[in-house]
Scaffold this motif. Structure first.
Motif, PDB file in Angstrom:
ATOM      1  N   LEU A  86      28.936  32.283  37.397  1.00 33.07           N
ATOM      2  CA  LEU A  86      28.399  33.175  38.420  1.00 33.07           C
ATOM      3  C   LEU A  86      27.180  32.540  39.082  1.00 33.07           C
ATOM      4  O   LEU A  86      26.285  32.040  38.398  1.00 33.07           O
ATOM      5  N   LYS A  87      27.153  32.549  40.434  1.00 34.79           N
ATOM      6  CA  LYS A  87      26.025  32.005  41.184  1.00 34.79           C
ATOM      7  C   LYS A  87      25.324  33.068  42.026  1.00 34.79           C
ATOM      8  O   LYS A  87      24.159  32.913  42.385  1.00 34.79           O
ATOM      9  N   TYR A  88      26.091  34.117  42.381  1.00 31.64           N
ATOM     10  CA  TYR A  88      25.542  35.128  43.274  1.00 31.64           C
ATOM     11  C   TYR A  88      25.657  36.512  42.643  1.00 31.64           C
ATOM     12  O   TYR A  88      26.624  36.813  41.933  1.00 31.64           O
ATOM     13  N   ASP A  89      24.685  37.359  42.925  1.00 30.74           N
ATOM     14  CA  ASP A  89      24.737  38.745  42.466  1.00 30.74           C
ATOM     15  C   ASP A  89      25.696  39.567  43.329  1.00 30.74           C
ATOM     16  O   ASP A  89      26.425  40.419  42.817  1.00 30.74           O
ATOM     17  N   VAL A  90      25.685  39.289  44.634  1.00 28.99           N
ATOM     18  CA  VAL A  90      26.491  40.080  45.571  1.00 28.99           C
ATOM     19  C   VAL A  90      27.106  39.177  46.638  1.00 28.99           C
ATOM     20  O   VAL A  90      26.421  38.319  47.196  1.00 28.99           O
ATOM     21  N   TYR A 123      16.407  42.783  49.639  1.00 34.39           N
ATOM     22  CA  TYR A 123      17.098  42.568  48.359  1.00 34.39           C
ATOM     23  C   TYR A 123      16.477  41.394  47.605  1.00 34.39           C
ATOM     24  O   TYR A 123      16.187  40.343  48.184  1.00 34.39           O
ATOM     25  N   GLY A 144      17.839  39.946  44.771  1.00 32.70           N
ATOM     26  CA  GLY A 144      18.792  39.087  44.085  1.00 32.70           C
ATOM     27  C   GLY A 144      19.351  38.013  44.998  1.00 32.70           C
ATOM     28  O   GLY A 144      18.875  37.791  46.124  1.00 32.70           O
ATOM     29  N   LYS A 145      20.382  37.320  44.517  1.00 34.79           N
ATOM     30  CA  LYS A 145      21.040  36.272  45.303  1.00 34.79           C
ATOM     31  C   LYS A 145      22.267  36.865  45.982  1.00 34.79           C
ATOM     32  O   LYS A 145      23.197  37.332  45.311  1.00 34.79           O
ATOM     33  N   ALA A 146      22.263  36.861  47.315  1.00 34.29           N
ATOM     34  CA  ALA A 146      23.354  37.459  48.089  1.00 34.29           C
ATOM     35  C   ALA A 146      23.875  36.472  49.117  1.00 34.29           C
ATOM     36  O   ALA A 146      23.121  35.660  49.669  1.00 34.29           O
ATOM     37  N   SER A 199      30.774  35.321  42.390  1.00 33.93           N
ATOM     38  CA  SER A 199      29.948  36.485  42.690  1.00 33.93           C
ATOM     39  C   SER A 199      30.230  37.620  41.703  1.00 33.93           C
ATOM     40  O   SER A 199      31.383  37.896  41.380  1.00 33.93           O
ATOM     41  N   GLU A 200      29.166  38.264  41.257  1.00 31.18           N
ATOM     42  CA  GLU A 200      29.326  39.327  40.265  1.00 31.18           C
ATOM     43  C   GLU A 200      29.940  40.580  40.859  1.00 31.18           C
ATOM     44  O   GLU A 200      30.830  41.193  40.273  1.00 31.18           O
ATOM     45  N   LYS A 238      29.587  48.114  38.816  1.00 32.82           N
ATOM     46  CA  LYS A 238      29.674  47.522  37.484  1.00 32.82           C
ATOM     47  C   LYS A 238      30.181  48.515  36.443  1.00 32.82           C
ATOM     48  O   LYS A 238      30.619  48.117  35.360  1.00 32.82           O
TER      49      LYS A 238
END
Length: 353
Positions: free
Chosen positions: A194-198, A223, A225-227, A264-265, A327
């Protein structure tokens, strides 16, 4: 696989998008020689996916979508004539192409006018019932009238449970020659970090596509996180830029998009049926935002939430606090089963003498 005398059998795969892409790939694998015909953004993307194939441009059905919901719904009521005119143009097109290329059959990706009386014809659609509010009975009847012109109707869904399309692709009684071919997706699951949250996937017709993009950029401006956001605009060159901390891409080829989704998560996307199939194949957690006043997307989004598969938000009510909901749901993975043998069996339609 077809025998050597039939390996050069020519087909035409007619695209509204991914269904034809998957069909073309499977036809090639089985030894056939597909021709692809499409229009607009789908044609541009398919040319990039299959540069070695022969392409033709189809007459385009230009549906306009207003920014205001009231005018959107009213406007769609007056688009029937455009659809009828497009079907007539499709008929002229396919008659010429069958003679020019000596086609042995056609596969239509939800194109209602791409059939020819002298060759076997299949149409791919998940819409046996076409939701349109109070006029669902009429739109469904008209759609089935044209589907009945084809030798077979291939539905990209499971015949038995679990069924992804619900009431769209499953009816109790019909005279249509239905064949359920399982979910179609160009993607293949693989183990990636995983590299991105969204990941935000922007798609759909203008001007709703632009409204969706603007909303996401505004909401994610704060935001932490990583998007990453994919705009869904096929252009001559792939471009990468940043809007604040959000990575923005104009478009991606299939293999690149496949990797990004799996990196991506959580995915935010429209609840179009093709997107549902892709998310099922990759077993992703998704937050759906259906296109306003697109009844089918609203139905699919509500159905996913009802069955505990994925949450959804109305576009005007979306906020970042909803991200955590995705989630908590089960995801779409249980819908996807291996359908390669089913598709090979479907191709026997074109082995008729």
């Amino acid at each position: 696989m077809p025998n050597s005398s039939k390996k050069r059998t020519v087909f035409t795969a007619l695209s509204g998008g991914v269904d034809s892409s998957v069909a073309a790939a499977l036809l090639k694998k089985e030894g056939y020689s597909p021709i692809i015909a499409s229009d607009g953004k789908a044609l541009d993307l398919l040319r990039k996916e299959f540069p070695e194939l022969e392409f033709y441009k189809l007459p385009a059905l230009k549906i306009k979508y207003s920014k205001r919901e009231f005018w959107l719904k009213l406007g769609l009521m007056f688009q029937g004539y455009k659809l009828y005119k497009t079907i007539k143009e499709e008929q002229k097109f396919i008659k010429k192409l069958v003679l020019k290329k000596n086609l042995k059959g056609t596969i239509s990706d939800n194109r209602l006018g791409m059939f020819h009386k002298d060759v076997p014809n299949a149409i791919i659609t998940h819409q046996i019932k076409v939701f349109s509010g109070g006029t669902t009975w009429l739109t469904s009847k008209l759609h089935r009238f044209f589907i009945n012109k084809y030798d077979e109707c291939w539905i990209p869904d499971n015949e038995e449970k679990p069924q992804l399309s619900g009431r769209l692709g499953h009816v109790n009684k019909t005279r249509l020659k239905l064949k359920y071919i399982g979910l179609l997706s160009r993607f293949k699951p693989k183990n990636v970090e995983l590299k991105y949250d969204v990941l935000i996937l922007i798609s759909g017709p203008e001007s709703q596509r632009q409204i969706f993009e603007d909303l996401m950029l505004k909401e994610f401006s704060a935001y932490k996180g990583k998007a990453v956001l994919v705009r869904g605009k096929v252009e001559d060159e792939q471009k990468e830029q940043y809007k604040g901390d959000i990575k923005v891409l104009n478009y991606l080829k299939s293999n690149e998009l496949e990797t990004l989704i799996q990196e991506s998560e959580v995915v935010i996307a429209r609840s179009g049926y093709t997107t549902l199939m892709d998310m099922a194949k990759l077993n992703k957690k998704v937050l759906f935002i259906p296109t306003p006043n697109q009844t089918e997307q609203q139905y699919l989004a509500m159905r996913m939430k009802k069955h505990g598969i994925a949450p959804y938000a109305q576009q005007r009510k979306f906020n970042l606090n909803m991200l955590g909901d995705a989630k908590l749901y089960n995801g779409l993975g249980r819908f996807f089963v291996d359908n390669a043998s089913v598709m090979r069996n479907a191709f026997t339609l074109f082995e008729r003498k």
